[in-house]
Design a protein around this motif. Structure first.
Motif, PDB file in Angstrom:
ATOM      1  N   ARG A   1       1.313  -1.060   0.002  1.00 32.43           N
ATOM      2  CA  ARG A   1      -0.268  -0.170   0.234  1.00 32.43           C
ATOM      3  C   ARG A   1       1.041   0.845   0.174  1.00 32.43           C
ATOM      4  O   ARG A   1       0.613   2.580   0.437  1.00 32.43           O
ATOM      5  N   THR A   2       2.155   1.077  -0.475  1.00 32.85           N
ATOM      6  CA  THR A   2       2.984   2.266  -0.843  1.00 32.85           C
ATOM      7  C   THR A   2       3.185   3.006  -1.639  1.00 32.85           C
ATOM      8  O   THR A   2       2.280   2.953  -2.752  1.00 32.85           O
ATOM      9  N   VAL A   3       2.465   4.775  -1.690  1.00 31.89           N
ATOM     10  CA  VAL A   3       1.944   5.172  -2.944  1.00 31.89           C
ATOM     11  C   VAL A   3       3.438   5.788  -3.431  1.00 31.89           C
ATOM     12  O   VAL A   3       4.737   6.918  -2.291  1.00 31.89           O
ATOM     13  N   THR A   4       3.831   5.196  -3.813  1.00 33.55           N
ATOM     14  CA  THR A   4       5.122   5.007  -4.678  1.00 33.55           C
ATOM     15  C   THR A   4       5.396   6.670  -5.529  1.00 33.55           C
ATOM     16  O   THR A   4       7.202   7.402  -5.643  1.00 33.55           O
ATOM     17  N   ALA A   5       4.482   7.757  -5.745  1.00 35.21           N
ATOM     18  CA  ALA A   5       4.487   8.811  -7.018  1.00 35.21           C
ATOM     19  C   ALA A   5       3.393   8.964  -6.632  1.00 35.21           C
ATOM     20  O   ALA A   5       2.186   8.418  -7.177  1.00 35.21           O
ATOM     21  N   ALA A   6       3.078  10.194  -6.556  1.00 32.87           N
ATOM     22  CA  ALA A   6       1.563  11.457  -7.014  1.00 32.87           C
ATOM     23  C   ALA A   6       2.331  12.742  -7.161  1.00 32.87           C
ATOM     24  O   ALA A   6       3.170  13.555  -7.015  1.00 32.87           O
ATOM     25  N   VAL A   7       1.298  12.435  -8.437  1.00 32.43           N
ATOM     26  CA  VAL A   7       2.041  14.191  -9.337  1.00 32.43           C
ATOM     27  C   VAL A   7       0.684  14.986  -9.505  1.00 32.43           C
ATOM     28  O   VAL A   7       0.010  14.242  -9.197  1.00 32.43           O
ATOM     29  N   LEU A   8       0.644  16.100  -8.755  1.00 32.99           N
ATOM     30  CA  LEU A   8      -0.488  17.646  -9.624  1.00 32.99           C
ATOM     31  C   LEU A   8      -0.305  18.017 -10.846  1.00 32.99           C
ATOM     32  O   LEU A   8       0.782  18.758 -11.120  1.00 32.99           O
ATOM     33  N   ARG A   9      -0.933  17.946 -11.579  1.00 28.81           N
ATOM     34  CA  ARG A   9      -1.172  18.931 -13.090  1.00 28.81           C
ATOM     35  C   ARG A   9      -2.693  19.121 -13.267  1.00 28.81           C
ATOM     36  O   ARG A   9      -3.764  18.561 -13.101  1.00 28.81           O
ATOM     37  N   PRO A  10      -2.633  20.755 -14.340  1.00 23.44           N
ATOM     38  CA  PRO A  10      -3.560  21.227 -14.423  1.00 23.44           C
ATOM     39  C   PRO A  10      -4.066  20.522 -15.187  1.00 23.44           C
ATOM     40  O   PRO A  10      -5.853  20.391 -15.186  1.00 23.44           O
ATOM     41  N   THR A  11      -3.808  19.248 -16.188  1.00 23.47           N
ATOM     42  CA  THR A  11      -4.770  18.582 -17.257  1.00 23.47           C
ATOM     43  C   THR A  11      -3.535  17.805 -17.261  1.00 23.47           C
ATOM     44  O   THR A  11      -2.204  17.444 -17.877  1.00 23.47           O
ATOM     45  N   THR A  12      -3.884  16.470 -17.145  1.00 24.19           N
ATOM     46  CA  THR A  12      -3.241  14.506 -17.159  1.00 24.19           C
ATOM     47  C   THR A  12      -3.090  14.192 -18.796  1.00 24.19           C
ATOM     48  O   THR A  12      -3.857  15.259 -19.141  1.00 24.19           O
ATOM     49  N   ARG A  13      -1.826  14.407 -18.824  1.00 24.60           N
ATOM     50  CA  ARG A  13      -1.263  13.965 -20.037  1.00 24.60           C
ATOM     51  C   ARG A  13      -0.658  12.849 -20.425  1.00 24.60           C
ATOM     52  O   ARG A  13       0.191  12.247 -19.476  1.00 24.60           O
ATOM     53  N   SER A  14      -0.797  11.590 -21.339  1.00 26.95           N
ATOM     54  CA  SER A  14       0.907  10.817 -21.475  1.00 26.95           C
ATOM     55  C   SER A  14       1.766  11.133 -20.729  1.00 26.95           C
ATOM     56  O   SER A  14       2.773   9.962 -20.287  1.00 26.95           O
TER      57      SER A  14
END
Length: 705
Positions: free
Chosen positions: A299-312
């Motif tokens: 259950r480790t959150v290895t990465a989390a990013v915030l972006r105005p609009t998610t892209r590939s």
């Protein structure tokens, strides 16, 4: 034997012979073997026994007993009535009530030796009637006795108490089938929520089309409402449309379970808009998308990013962050270091010395990545990144969020345990939304990203998780860091962090020529002395028209990387105007600055003007709205950001170039003229506001990469 002898003589029956009580212990033809209370045995012929012996009342007949668990779900009144009938029926069968003394004798009217069963039933009916119980006839007593002998106490329960009614009741089967068909229709499941009256109208239309107008009568309004409640139970047909779609996508049957035994064996990725307003880079309030990766085993959150609009490209860069250590940042507590956590720091530090300055978040290399069918995750960019890292790409079923329940629950936890404490929280739905949320002090995207990263390291990774219980001792819950440390020892897991060149490989690629002045990407020029000898030269990649492969980070345009097709490796090129805009910013900021300059009448802005505009935009975004002291001390009002609108009277006729030059040369402190202007603005009514065009990040994203 007396006339009250039983119809059948069995082993275990007690008889009184010559004044001695004896028990039948065996039968052999016409000979009966007896034994008295002292164990003395005797043999008597059956005819002699029938003439001289007297049968003693035996124990109560064996009847089925209803376990107490079967009473669960029955009304208390029905249970009390069945318990009241039981001793009366037992007295009819045996002559004695269940609580009689050991040597008690039956009363004359219930003595099985002298009264037949029919006489005892009639006597019980007369007794109960005389006691004031109405409706107790001999037939009622007989039915109770027969059901008791067949079912035990369950036969004494009123049949109306545990009667199971069908969901459709006594409604016309054609009406029931029509309503079931409409409730299961795609337009009902995926469409908006409607009232029960709408479905009553739809049923009427359906019946008229199937059987002819008026051939099948629609139930009355109250009857239809009851039928609708029964058939639509648990479907949220008239409730939340979001919940209804989620329930419809849930598979039938028991849920399967994946039990990974090592970190990274199964990981899940998803993206969703956050229920919080942030200050975008244009100083306007807006929402951002959260893209997150979670490891199922720990259950480790290895990465989390915030972006105005998610892209590939965001999903691809998230893979890079997953296999990259999370470094400590200024202001973080020293307790968040990996060296002070429960993680096996000494073992991991031997493999990667960079972990000496890492935060307490494990580095996990994915083996299988589960995602939905969003365009971001099924894109060629994300698939190629998974192939390059050796990750098994595993998309779930269409419209089936239960294929990745762990990350769905994690995103919900982010809202309840983190976002609701953040200024600018708007609630999870419209009915939970407050008023004037945009007037609160809002975090910028970078600031909220830093807060989220710190919360993951400090709170999430050290929080005992319900899904991480010890199977041997279910009362013990592990945190993600504790579970990771345990699995590393059990599975022999050795994570290999991503190198610098591997990180560059995950960046989006484009193809450009190396000119005499360097490489130009989106009006930006990049150059370095390492290009000497490669300028104006072909790359040798004929399929790409001898252009050179360029990798760039869309969130940091300060540098790019050129693949050296002649000698191998990468060449790092820096932006030529980096000295005028030292702060890293991304492609979104650059495109937004170009749009603002063109809206001001500069159709073809120069590179220097764009850099200056981006610098002003970032400064305005990070400063936020300034606070203005009102006439009443203790009341403070936030001035609206300048980017949200401009006053017509405050526009002075000037060229775009001169206005940008004056903006760049403004001192840090406002002048006396500026202070007087602000005071005048507070005293006079606000002028008409002419808003600027709204920047649509989703439309802009379609032109990226």
């Amino acid at each position: 034997m007396s006339h009250a002898r039983p119809g059948v003589l069995r082993v275990g029956d007690r008889v009184r012979l010559a004044g001695v009580s004896q028990t039948v212990v065996g039968l052999a033809g016409t000979m009966v073997h007896l034994a008295d209370e002292k164990g003395l045995a005797s043999v008597v012929s059956l005819p002699d026994l029938l003439l001289r012996a007297e049968v003693e009342p035996g124990p109560a007949p064996s009847v089925p007993r209803l376990p107490m668990a079967r009473f669960h779900g029955l009304p208390a009144k029905a249970i009390e009535e069945a318990s009241w009938w039981e001793p009366h029926i037992v007295e009819i069968l045996t002559g004695l009530p269940p609580d009689a003394a050991p040597h008690a004798r039956p009363s004359a009217q219930y003595d099985p030796a002298t009264r037949t069963l029919a006489e005892r039933e009639a006597a019980k009916a007369a007794e109960l009637t005389a006691a004031g119980h109405t409706g107790v006839s001999t037939g009622t007593v007989r039915r109770k006795r027969l059901r008791y002998q067949a079912q035990g106490v369950a036969g004494l329960v009123d049949g109306r108490a545990d009667r199971v009614r069908p969901p459709s009741g006594r409604s016309d089967p054609r009406v029931v089938d029509a309503l079931r068909h409409i409730l299961a229709a795609e337009e009902t499941v995926q469409g908006p929520s409607r009232t029960v009256e709408f479905f009553r109208w739809r049923v009427e239309q359906f019946l008229d089309g199937e059987y002819g107008p008026g051939a099948v009568a629609v139930p009355s309004r109250s009857t239809f409402y009851r039928l609708f409640r029964r058939l639509s139970a648990g479907q949220h047909t008239t409730g939340s449309a979001r919940t209804r779609r989620s329930l419809a996508g849930r598979p039938e049957g028991p849920f399967g379970q994946v039990a990974p035994v090592r970190p990274g064996e199964v990981m899940q990725i998803d993206s969703t808009p956050l229920d919080v307003l942030v200050r975008l880079d244009s100083s306007k309030p807006g929402r951002v998308d959260l893209t997150v990766v979670i490891d199922v085993a720990t259950r480790t959150v290895t990465a989390a990013v915030l972006r105005p609009t998610t892209r590939s490209v965001d999903a691809s860069l998230l893979l890079a962050r997953t296999v990259t250590p999370e470094l400590m940042r200024p202001g973080w507590a020293d307790a968040l270091r990996m060296s002070r956590s429960v993680l096996p720091f000494a073992h991991l530090h031997e493999l990667d010395e960079r972990l000496a300055h890492a935060a307490a978040r494990p580095v996990i290399v994915p083996e299988t990545m589960v995602c939905d069918h969003g365009m971001v995750f099924i894109s060629d960019n994300f698939r190629s990144s998974c192939r390059w890292l050796g990750i098994d790409f595993q998309p779930g079923h269409l419209a089936t969020p239960t294929d990745k329940p762990h990350i769905e629950r994690m995103i919900e936890t982010v809202g309840t345990q983190f976002l609701q404490y953040v200024s600018g929280y708007i609630g999870s739905s419209v009915e939970r939304r407050g008023r004037d949320t945009a007037s609160q002090p809002l975090w910028s995207v970078l600031e909220l990203q830093d807060l989220l990263d710190e919360w993951i390291v400090a709170a999430w990774q050290n929080r005992p998780h319900e899904g991480l219980r010890d199977p041997v001792a279910p009362g013990r819950m592990f945190s993600p860091n504790e579970k990771y440390a345990a699995l590393v020892q059990a599975a022999g897991y050795v994570p290999v962090a991503l190198s610098g060149e591997d990180y560059i490989e995950l960046l989006p690629a484009t193809w450009r020529a190396i000119n005499a002045y360097g490489v130009k990407i989106n009006h930006r020029v990049y150059d370095d002395a390492q290009l000497n000898g490669l300028r104006r030269q072909p790359s040798g990649v004929v399929a790409r028209k001898n252009l050179w492969e360029i990798h760039a980070d869309p969130y940091d345009v300060t540098r790019i990387w050129v693949r050296n097709h002649h000698h191998g490796g990468w060449i790092t090129l820096f932006w030529k105007h980096l000295s005028t805009a030292p702060a890293p910013f991304g492609e979104l900021h650059w495109s937004n600055a170009i749009s603002e300059l063109r809206a001001q009448g500069n159709p073809d802005p120069s590179e220097v003007e764009i850099a200056a505009a981006v610098g002003q935009l970032l400064q305005r975004a990070h400063q936020g709205p300034a606070e203005v002291v009102r006439a009443n001390p203790g009341q403070r009002k936030r001035r609206r950001p300048a980017a949200l609108g401009r006053s017509e009277v405050s526009r002075a006729p000037s060229s775009p170039r001169s206005s940008h030059s004056s903006a760049m040369s403004q001192p840090d402190e406002p002048s006396d003229d500026v202070s007087a202007t602000r005071q005048h603005d507070e005293d006079e009514p606000l002028a008409k506001v002419v808003p600027l065009g709204i920047f649509d990040a989703r439309k802009e994203a379609q032109r990226w990469w």
